[in-house]
Design a protein around this motif. Sequence first.
Motif, PDB file in Angstrom:
ATOM      1  N   THR A   1       2.708   7.529  32.859  1.00  0.00           N
ATOM      2  CA  THR A   1       2.764   7.897  31.487  1.00  0.00           C
ATOM      3  C   THR A   1       4.109   8.995  31.740  1.00  0.00           C
ATOM      4  O   THR A   1       3.679   9.525  33.239  1.00  0.00           O
ATOM      5  N   ASP A   2       5.498   9.540  30.491  1.00  0.00           N
ATOM      6  CA  ASP A   2       6.137  10.851  30.997  1.00  0.00           C
ATOM      7  C   ASP A   2       4.844  11.891  30.275  1.00  0.00           C
ATOM      8  O   ASP A   2       3.895  11.505  30.278  1.00  0.00           O
TER       9      ASP A   2
ATOM     10  N   LYS B   1       3.632   9.536  27.044  1.00  0.00           N
ATOM     11  CA  LYS B   1       4.116   7.819  26.189  1.00  0.00           C
ATOM     12  C   LYS B   1       4.320   7.145  27.577  1.00  0.00           C
ATOM     13  O   LYS B   1       4.959   7.901  28.376  1.00  0.00           O
TER      14      LYS B   1
ATOM     15  N   LEU C   1       5.139   5.137  29.902  1.00  0.00           N
ATOM     16  CA  LEU C   1       6.166   4.002  31.289  1.00  0.00           C
ATOM     17  C   LEU C   1       6.138   2.529  31.445  1.00  0.00           C
ATOM     18  O   LEU C   1       4.858   1.916  30.576  1.00  0.00           O
ATOM     19  N   ARG C   2       7.211   1.700  31.252  1.00  0.00           N
ATOM     20  CA  ARG C   2       7.280   0.354  31.377  1.00  0.00           C
ATOM     21  C   ARG C   2       6.285   0.162  32.063  1.00  0.00           C
ATOM     22  O   ARG C   2       5.586   0.299  33.356  1.00  0.00           O
TER      23      ARG C   2
ATOM     24  N   HIS D   1       3.225  10.790  34.956  1.00  0.00           N
ATOM     25  CA  HIS D   1       4.464  10.661  36.700  1.00  0.00           C
ATOM     26  C   HIS D   1       5.637  11.443  35.974  1.00  0.00           C
ATOM     27  O   HIS D   1       5.852  10.385  35.103  1.00  0.00           O
ATOM     28  N   GLU D   2       6.540  11.774  37.199  1.00  0.00           N
ATOM     29  CA  GLU D   2       8.099  11.697  36.756  1.00  0.00           C
ATOM     30  C   GLU D   2       8.268  10.462  37.663  1.00  0.00           C
ATOM     31  O   GLU D   2       8.877  10.376  39.170  1.00  0.00           O
ATOM     32  N   LEU D   3       9.456  10.079  37.116  1.00  0.00           N
ATOM     33  CA  LEU D   3      10.090   8.764  37.663  1.00  0.00           C
ATOM     34  C   LEU D   3      11.463   9.496  37.866  1.00  0.00           C
ATOM     35  O   LEU D   3      12.172   9.769  37.086  1.00  0.00           O
TER      36      LEU D   3
ATOM     37  N   LEU E   1      15.152   8.516  32.465  1.00  0.00           N
ATOM     38  CA  LEU E   1      15.507   7.867  32.322  1.00  0.00           C
ATOM     39  C   LEU E   1      17.054   6.848  31.983  1.00  0.00           C
ATOM     40  O   LEU E   1      16.834   7.820  30.614  1.00  0.00           O
TER      41      LEU E   1
ATOM     42  N   SER F   1      15.718   0.082  30.495  1.00  0.00           N
ATOM     43  CA  SER F   1      15.785   1.093  30.762  1.00  0.00           C
ATOM     44  C   SER F   1      16.491   0.742  32.874  1.00  0.00           C
ATOM     45  O   SER F   1      15.740   0.182  33.295  1.00  0.00           O
TER      46      SER F   1
ATOM     47  N   THR G   1      16.271   4.127  36.020  1.00  0.00           N
ATOM     48  CA  THR G   1      15.664   5.038  36.086  1.00  0.00           C
ATOM     49  C   THR G   1      17.216   5.495  37.229  1.00  0.00           C
ATOM     50  O   THR G   1      17.542   5.244  38.082  1.00  0.00           O
TER      51      THR G   1
END
Length: 318
Positions: free
Chosen positions: A129-130, A134, A136-137, A209-211, A215, A223, A225
Amino acid sequence: MSAQLPTIAGIVIYHPDEANLLRLVGALAPDVREIVIYANSAVSSQDEESLRAAAGGTLLTVMRPDGNLGLGAAYNDLLDHATGQDASFLLLLDQDSLPPPSAIPQLAARHARLAEAGEKPAIVGPRPTDWADKPLRSPPQQRGSGDAVQATRVQFVISSGSLVNCEAARAVGPFRADFFIDAIDVEWCMRANHRGYSIWIADDVPMAHELGRGLIRLPFGLSSTDQPPRRLYTFLRNQLAMLRMGHVPLAHKARTLLLLPLRIVVYLGQNRFSREVRNALWRGLFDGARARLGPPEVALGRSAHRRNNRATAFKRPP
């Protein structure tokens, strides 16, 4: 208590935020036998003392490679270390993730239940998730029988937060050190699937987790990254290199060929067609088509050197 558990956690760092790293170490310590910091950037003796304090009574080891060797080499060294310590599992993490309390024993229990159900899990990862929780894909799903254990079989998982079965990992083979960064987890998971193992996400174990830098929202719910030029280069190069690999599914290759032109346009527009981004994307296309891999600084530095030589050649004397 942690010394009795068969899991070693490996955190790969590169100029991390100190507070976040200390928080991560403290969160992991109760549930693992050892925490290994793989330092792709310098860790001072003072920093090491702070990390040991955050780990409490759990053993903490700092591995210092000769420079930044990338994620693939880091994962291989961590796996060798875990195997040498007779660990059953290796938890892979980077500095931008934070598993919730009890995530590690939950993932280990999911491994056991999947094996009892006749599966051969190589990795069980959390549901990413973020930081606002939320989701993530999700990666493409595979056929599997994980409903009874609240797990979904997928084509690949994000490496950070994933619990790797060390015995399965030895059978699948090493991570691609020459990829350096980007798609290392994707290629390895696809190879594991090809060799009869399976990749899973634990549906009820979220992980923040931060991508990249966030996005970029695209039409039709898509979306991409947002990444700096160096990462755009390795992403494009490694995705193209995977087109040559027999264990990569045809559907993934088709999706890559379909979406890469759109991604290139998006990245150019997002960065206002900057020279640095144009160069990174061009080098990614060129090196990916020839499967010319390795550290990104080699290729990007080579291009910068050529530009400087051209500028010098055409400079008129005063």
